[in-house]
Design a protein around this motif. Structure first.
Motif, mmCIF file in Angstrom:
data_model
loop_
_atom_site.group_PDB
_atom_site.id
_atom_site.type_symbol
_atom_site.label_atom_id
_atom_site.label_comp_id
_atom_site.label_asym_id
_atom_site.label_seq_id
_atom_site.Cartn_x
_atom_site.Cartn_y
_atom_site.Cartn_z
ATOM 1 N N LYS A 74 0.838 -1.205 0.000
ATOM 2 C CA LYS A 74 0.000 0.000 0.000
ATOM 3 C C LYS A 74 0.869 1.250 0.000
ATOM 4 N N GLU A 75 1.863 1.273 0.867
ATOM 5 C CA GLU A 75 2.735 2.445 0.968
ATOM 6 C C GLU A 75 3.543 2.651 -0.305
ATOM 7 N N LYS A 76 4.065 1.576 -0.884
ATOM 8 C CA LYS A 76 4.846 1.692 -2.119
ATOM 9 C C LYS A 76 3.976 2.172 -3.275
ATOM 10 N N ALA A 77 2.756 1.673 -3.364
ATOM 11 C CA ALA A 77 1.854 2.127 -4.431
ATOM 12 C C ALA A 77 1.637 3.637 -4.309
ATOM 13 N N GLU A 78 1.437 4.114 -3.100
ATOM 14 C CA GLU A 78 1.242 5.557 -2.890
ATOM 15 C C GLU A 78 2.475 6.347 -3.302
ATOM 16 N N GLU A 79 3.667 5.813 -3.045
ATOM 17 C CA GLU A 79 4.909 6.481 -3.445
ATOM 18 C C GLU A 79 4.976 6.662 -4.956
ATOM 19 N N PHE A 80 4.343 5.749 -5.690
ATOM 20 C CA PHE A 80 4.336 5.817 -7.147
ATOM 21 C C PHE A 80 3.042 6.434 -7.688
ATOM 22 N N ASP A 81 2.368 7.231 -6.859
ATOM 23 C CA ASP A 81 1.133 7.927 -7.236
ATOM 24 C C ASP A 81 0.036 6.937 -7.634
ATOM 25 N N GLY A 82 -0.122 5.934 -6.788
ATOM 26 C CA GLY A 82 -1.130 4.925 -7.065
ATOM 27 C C GLY A 82 -1.856 4.501 -5.809
ATOM 28 N N GLN A 83 -2.673 3.473 -5.984
ATOM 29 C CA GLN A 83 -3.447 2.935 -4.864
ATOM 30 C C GLN A 83 -3.484 1.420 -4.967
ATOM 31 N N TYR A 84 -3.063 0.762 -3.896
ATOM 32 C CA TYR A 84 -3.147 -0.689 -3.802
ATOM 33 C C TYR A 84 -4.616 -1.048 -3.642
ATOM 34 N N ASP A 85 -5.123 -1.964 -4.478
ATOM 35 C CA ASP A 85 -6.546 -2.294 -4.469
ATOM 36 C C ASP A 85 -6.870 -3.542 -3.668
ATOM 37 N N GLY A 86 -5.879 -4.388 -3.391
ATOM 38 C CA GLY A 86 -6.153 -5.556 -2.585
ATOM 39 C C GLY A 86 -5.587 -6.833 -3.152
ATOM 40 N N TRP A 87 -5.925 -7.914 -2.479
ATOM 41 C CA TRP A 87 -5.419 -9.226 -2.848
ATOM 42 C C TRP A 87 -6.560 -10.231 -2.892
ATOM 43 N N GLY A 88 -6.291 -11.345 -3.557
ATOM 44 C CA GLY A 88 -7.248 -12.436 -3.625
ATOM 45 C C GLY A 88 -6.502 -13.750 -3.820
ATOM 46 N N CYS A 89 -7.177 -14.828 -3.505
ATOM 47 C CA CYS A 89 -6.565 -16.148 -3.646
ATOM 48 C C CYS A 89 -7.664 -17.214 -3.690
ATOM 49 N N SER A 90 -7.251 -18.410 -4.022
ATOM 50 C CA SER A 90 -8.157 -19.545 -4.019
ATOM 51 C C SER A 90 -8.194 -20.169 -2.641
ATOM 52 N N VAL A 91 -9.263 -20.871 -2.351
ATOM 53 C CA VAL A 91 -9.388 -21.657 -1.129
ATOM 54 C C VAL A 91 -8.436 -22.839 -1.242
ATOM 55 N N VAL A 92 -7.674 -23.121 -0.177
ATOM 56 C CA VAL A 92 -6.762 -24.259 -0.148
ATOM 57 C C VAL A 92 -7.159 -25.130 1.046
ATOM 58 N N LEU A 93 -7.533 -26.353 0.766
ATOM 59 C CA LEU A 93 -7.915 -27.303 1.814
ATOM 60 C C LEU A 93 -6.875 -28.404 1.910
ATOM 61 N N ASP A 94 -6.948 -29.208 2.953
ATOM 62 C CA ASP A 94 -5.998 -30.313 3.154
ATOM 63 C C ASP A 94 -5.853 -31.190 1.964
#
Length: 94
Positions: A74-94
């Motif tokens: 988030k902080e690095k994105a702001e340094e480059f005049d941007g905005q971090y939007d978030g993350w996502g992933c798949s469900v991982v089960l045993d």
């Protein structure tokens, strides 16, 4: 996101591909941030939009280290005049 994982029986501790997206106001921001994430060990992915940088890494999604890495992105994105939007992933089960 972690709540959704938990609803599906995933505690987030297993390593998985985590995808991130950040948006930028300038081409220079896109270029600078893209270079930064690659040097930090992330893999660039196909961006969903022209003003976005999509990138991924292998990680669990819980714990202080993960939270700190997201905060740093988030902080690095702001340094480059941007905005971090978030993350996502798949469900991982045993």
């Amino acid at each position: 996101m972690r709540g959704i994982l938990q609803e599906h029986g995933d505690d987030g501790t297993k390593s998985r591909s985590v995808k991130h997206v950040a948006y930028f106001n300038t081409p220079e921001g896109i270029d600078g941030f893209s270079k930064y994430v690659q040097e930090a060990g992330y893999t660039l992915e196909e961006s969903p939009e022209k003003d976005a940088v999509a990138f991924s890494n292998e990680s669990s999604v819980v714990g202080e280290a993960f939270d700190e890495s997201v905060q740093h992105l988030k902080e690095k994105a702001e340094e480059f005049d941007g905005q971090y939007d978030g993350w996502g992933c798949s469900v991982v089960l045993d």
